[in-house]
Motif scaffolding. Structure first.
Motif, PDB file in Angstrom:
ATOM      1  N   LEU A  14      -4.882   3.997 -21.577  1.00  0.00           N
ATOM      2  CA  LEU A  14      -5.339   2.701 -21.807  1.00  0.00           C
ATOM      3  C   LEU A  14      -5.888   2.648 -23.225  1.00  0.00           C
ATOM      4  O   LEU A  14      -5.701   1.376 -23.848  1.00  0.00           O
ATOM      5  N   LEU A  51     -11.212  -2.405 -25.777  1.00  0.00           N
ATOM      6  CA  LEU A  51     -10.363  -1.510 -24.833  1.00  0.00           C
ATOM      7  C   LEU A  51     -10.348  -0.067 -25.412  1.00  0.00           C
ATOM      8  O   LEU A  51     -10.684   0.688 -24.783  1.00  0.00           O
TER       9      LEU A  51
ATOM     10  N   ILE C 168      -9.559  -6.057 -19.156  1.00  0.00           N
ATOM     11  CA  ILE C 168      -8.260  -6.147 -18.812  1.00  0.00           C
ATOM     12  C   ILE C 168      -7.923  -7.310 -18.299  1.00  0.00           C
ATOM     13  O   ILE C 168      -6.880  -7.968 -18.607  1.00  0.00           O
ATOM     14  N   ILE C 432     -11.952  -6.988 -13.013  1.00  0.00           N
ATOM     15  CA  ILE C 432     -10.526  -7.455 -13.468  1.00  0.00           C
ATOM     16  C   ILE C 432     -10.591  -9.040 -13.159  1.00  0.00           C
ATOM     17  O   ILE C 432     -10.451 -10.003 -13.905  1.00  0.00           O
TER      18      ILE C 432
END
Lengths: 162, 320, 492
Positions: A14, A51, C168, C432
């Motif tokens: 990730l 992220l 994400i 998500i």
């Protein structure tokens, strides 16, 4: 594989994705002309950075856990081969079915595809069951969608008319 | 229960039976299966497109099916249709968006990738303000905007959209400091009523009920001809000299479609556009039917493309 | 009274029945939405007389909004995005053998939510449509941020994993055409990518594909649970049982109606907000996600209350709140019916028959569904591995027909693959999904607000926006406190 290693791989990947994403979105997205300082690339770039930060925290957290508890907890790996078989069966069918639909059209590929899947992959031996399932799904959905609901499914390039 | 479908099938069958001896023989090759009409946008453009395909199906041997392929300001639908075989079974309900989306840089090809079939009608953006602001005409608004010392907030459909280009061309004439606020389908009237924007440039149909209730006021319309309904001056007459921006909507097919197929579709489009029921519905949707045959439509597309290209260059929106 | 007379005429009732069935069918099949049902049925209404046209459109809308539940509960794949929040508890309940009572309960709550919003609509359409005007880009952005904050409450074990899931989801939705400037983002010149990854396509991939894999895995390893034919019996909720959820239903109805009235928001957002609100208020929040009826009641009530809420600005101002009401608006305009304040003065009969149709459609849909339960639960008798084959076919059909695009089928498979891997790595799927649902609105509204204010953050400080930011902060703090508390006894 242990839980620590799984988490290391996860957060590591990730982190990498976040880095590539940040790089791509800050370099490839053109500037807009809205006049605002928030450009088309701002939101994606921020997300990429976010992220990366979150993955780094995750990575740190799992290392902290290793220091505290040791790296003993193993993941139950039994049934791995069946699991891989399940993945292969699902995605194999989806890909072959989707590609086939463009050539054969919905009706034909569904009847053939479902029957083949039942026969070869699921190893069903009841011809009545196989015929019932493939015809219900193929013909049934075709009639329901094309004839009743007015939603047109792919006809295929072979010009078979359905 | 297949409403749309059963109806068109029944229609197609009866028409088929009636036409077989005469017309169907002459047109033996086309159409032998349903024709897909790609719709590029939602909102009133989609509704008019559906009405059109419905009207065309009545006159056709095969149903014309409206299929929605929205996205990318039209780029998605254009790309899809451009990639299909040039056999007349895939037509596009198109508009000036072919030019705007091309100059915006989102399409690898321009209007020349399509063969014109017919223009169906035109839509003219209008300039609306809140009546309580006390601006009775364009010049009063411009004067007030100069006085207030901060930029005028103008609501448009999206940056690079047709309404954006129309309003940029308009305010460019007055050299005003303007912020363009992009809104999706149908939100501009609400933002105007709440006073978050000063002006909205949109299709007339969106303002209809607020105009009649007197909450909103139209200052001018951007076309060269005044609107058929309502007492609204053109922007040219209201002070923006030389402004002429009209959006046309029509049908096109991929480049290379055989001429006899194009003329068959052109006849269908003419019959549909000139039918009384289409006119009635179109008026309710704020759409003005105006049929143009393929050759004239083709010329119009080319001239307008050049104008839009120049305009977008001038406004700094041209990414080509 | 004339409105009632019109609504009960045989051909109006016929229009309602057909519309309800049509909408329900679209709702039930994953990938087909009520927006699509409305788009397809619209041409039929051109030739109908206005009242019948309204009947068909309203009942299609109502039927479609109610049908999505069935697939969510029976097979764990939401039929429409707005029933995604129902999946967790609904599917768990179905696996525990309570499919029939869950579907019936969801239907009844949907109807109660829908009828509640109808009452609000009748009582205060003109007053409430002005509330809709108070929500500009800054206020909607604040509302969306509040929605995102609920991720903290929905992240099951690890906050970091939950947040990663949310990010994400947000990332996936930025692919494609930029919502403001229209430039392409991360498409690498691919025109198909320009239209982006559709929410529904991603959802089918996320929910259905991992489930098919695990069903086939269980089949191969011989551990699949065969449902005994006799155990599938139909059980309907008793009045007292429904009464037990009265506060949940009331709160979720209010929430759904209000969210529906705000243009630019959707049933999906309201369903998730209702779910997390009720989870916070529940006596046993640890049961939620594992098969608590409250987790079905809250989202189903809220997502149907949205239908009436969304009609408020549409009728009162002529402003559609979502694509579905935009289509209904188009259908009304075709017949020369011009929604807005004047409609209530000039053609009150049209307004009242719309109300009648709306209420009747809900009653009709409930009756159809309660009978349908007997049929739906038969699906449980199908062996899981055969059901998996059917789900795969439906996934492909659903993602294709959404936009007639084979590219979407490919996206679905890719999303499904990554969704499976993420699930295996214990990244929860709900955040998500929330990222997918809220991402586009979050970015669009924030940037619109910034453009409007000339890049001044002060626009985010309006009273309404501050209220939602405050609530978001409260939710985050509360769930952090809860998380720390639940950890303390373990380590001690």
């Amino acid at each position: 594989m242990t839980i620590i290693w799984r988490d290391r791989v996860l957060f590591g990947i990730l982190l990498l994705i976040g880095a590539v994403w940040t790089w791509l979105s800050s370099t490839t997205i053109p500037a807009g002309y809205s006049g605002s300082f928030v450009a088309p690339g701002s939101f994606p770039t921020t997300l990429g950075v976010l992220l990366m930060v979150l993955s780094a925290i995750g990575l740190a957290g799992s290392e902290l856990k290793r220091v505290r508890n040791g790296d003993a907890e193993a993941i139950n790996m039994s049934g791995l081969s069946q699991e891989i078989w399940g993945i292969a069966a699902t995605f194999g069918f989806l890909i072959v079915y989707a590609v086939g639909m463009q050539y054969l059209g919905f009706l034909l590929v569904t009847v053939i595809g479902v029957a083949a899947f039942c026969l070869i992959v699921l190893r069903l031996r009841s011809w009545i069951l196989i015929a019932a399932l493939s015809l219900t799904l193929g013909l049934g959905l075709y009639l329901l969608m094309n004839k009743l609901l007015g939603v047109y499914l792919p006809a295929g390039v072979l010009g078979l008319g359905f | 229960m297949t409403f749309c479908n059963l109806k068109s099938l029944v229609l197609a069958n009866t028409m088929g039976v009636l036409l077989v001896p005469g017309m169907a023989l002459a047109q033996a090759d086309f159409p032998t299966k349903p024709i897909e009409m790609t719709i590029l946008f939602g909102g009133s453009a989609q509704t008019v497109g559906q009405v059109l395909s419905d009207e065309m199906s009545r006159a056709s041997a095969q149903p014309i099916v409206a299929v929605s392929r929205p996205g990318g300001g039209g780029a998605v639908g254009y790309s899809y249709a451009q990639a299909t075989a040039a056999d007349g079974y895939n037509i596009v309900w198109n508009s000036n968006s072919i030019s705007t989306v091309y100059y915006q840089g989102n399409l690898p090809f321009n209007y020349e990738a399509f063969t014109p079939i017919a223009q169906i009608g035109v839509e003219v953006p209008v300039v609306a303000v809140q009546s309580s602001r006390g601006w009775d005409n364009l010049e009063e608004m411009v004067a007030a905007a100069r006085e207030q010392g901060q930029p005028l907030r103008v609501g448009v459909s999206g940056l690079g959209s047709f309404t954006h280009i129309a309003s940029a061309a308009l305010f460019d004439k007055f050299d005003l400091d303007v912020i363009y606020v992009p809104y999706g389908e149908g939100r501009a009237p609400a933002e105007l009523l709440s006073g978050r924007i000063d002006v909205a440039v949109q299709w007339q149909s969106q303002f209809q009920s607020h105009l009649r209730s007197g909450d909103l006021l139209l200052l001018c319309s951007t076309g060269a001809q005044p609107l058929e309904h309502g007492d609204v001056p053109t922007c040219h007459d209201a002070g923006a000299e030389g402004l002429d921006i009209t959006m046309w909507r029509g049908l096109v097919a991929p480049e290379g479609t055989p001429p006899e197929v194009v003329s068959y579709l052109e006849d269908l489009a003419r019959t549909a556009t000139e039918s009384g029921s289409f006119a009635d519905i179109a008026v309710n949707l704020g759409f003005t039917p105006a049929f143009l045959p393929a050759d004239e439509f083709g010329e119009l597309i080319a001239t307008d493309d050049a104008i839009i290209g120049q305009l977008m260059t001038d406004l700094g929106l041209n990414n080509r | 009274m004339t409105a009632a007379a019109v609504a009960f005429e045989p051909h109006s009732l016929l229009a309602l029945v057909l519309g309800s069935f049509f909408g329900l069918a679209f709702g039930c099949i994953p990938g087909l939405t009520y927006t699509m049902a409305l788009a397809l049925i619209l041409p039929l209404t051109f030739t109908l007389e206005p009242m019948m046209a309204i009947g068909v459109l309203v009942s299609t809308y109502v039927g479609g909004a109610s049908g999505g539940t069935v697939a969510a509960i029976l097979v764990g794949v939401p039929g429409t995005p707005s029933s995604a929040a129902t999946v967790a508890d609904g599917y768990a309940l179905a696996k525990a053998g309570k499919a029939s009572i869950t579907i019936a309960m969801a239907t009844i709550c949907s109807t109660l939510g829908g009828l509640f919003s109808l009452l609000v609509m009748v009582a205060s359409v003109q007053a409430l449509s002005n509330v809709a005007l108070a929500f500009g880009p800054a206020e909607i952005f604040a509302l969306v941020v509040f929605g995102m904050a609920t991720i903290c409450g929905l992240a099951e074990q690890s906050l970091v994993r939950g947040l990663i899931g949310g990010v994400i989801g947000l990332m996936v939705m930025t692919i494609g055409q930029d919502p403001i400037d229209g430039v392409s983002r991360l498409t690498f010149g691919n025109v198909n990518l320009l239209q982006g990854v559709d929410l529904l396509v991603a959802m089918i991939g996320l929910f259905a594909v991992p489930q098919v894999v695990s069903t086939l895995f269980e089949h191969k390893s011989g551990s699949s649970t065969i449902v005994d034919g006799k155990s599938v019996k139909v059980e309907l909720p008793k009045l007292g049982y429904i009464w037990g959820y009265r506060w949940n239903i009331l709160r979720s109805s209010i929430l759904g109606t209000v969210i529906g009235a705000i243009p630019g928001t959707s049933g999906t957002i309201s369903a998730f907000l209702a779910y997390s609100q009720e989870k916070r208020l529940a006596k046993n929040p640890e049961n939620w996600g594992k098969g608590d009826m409250g987790g079905v009641v809250a989202p189903e009530t809220a997502n149907n209350a949205v239908t009436g809420g969304a009609m408020i600005p549409m009728l009162g101002l002529g402003i559609p709140g979502d694509p579905a009401t935009a289509l209904i608006l188009g259908g009304l305009l075709i017949h020369g019916i011009q929604p807005g304040a004047l409609l209530f003065v000039e053609a009150p009969d049209v307004v009242y028959s719309l109300y009648m149709f709306y209420g009747l459609a809900y009653v009709l849909v409930t009756v159809i569904m309660l009978f349908g339960v007997h049929l739906f639960v038969q699906a449980l008798k199908i062996p899981p591995h055969l059901l998996a084959v059917a789900i795969m076919v439906l996934c492909v059909v659903g993602s294709y027909s959404l936009r007639n695009s084979m590219f979407d089928v490919g996206s679905m498979i890719v999303v499904g693959f990554f969704g499976y891997l993420l699930q295996k790595a214990r990244i929860p799927l709900t955040p998500i999904l929330l990222g997918l649902v809220l991402g586009p609105a979050m970015e669009r509204e924030f940037r619109t607000a910034m453009i409007m204010s000339g890049d001044s953050y002060s626009i985010l400080l309006s009273p309404i926006a501050l209220l939602f930011f405050g609530m978001a902060l409260l939710v985050i703090v509360m769930s952090l406190v809860g998380m720390v508390r639940s950890r303390v006894p373990k380590t001690a």
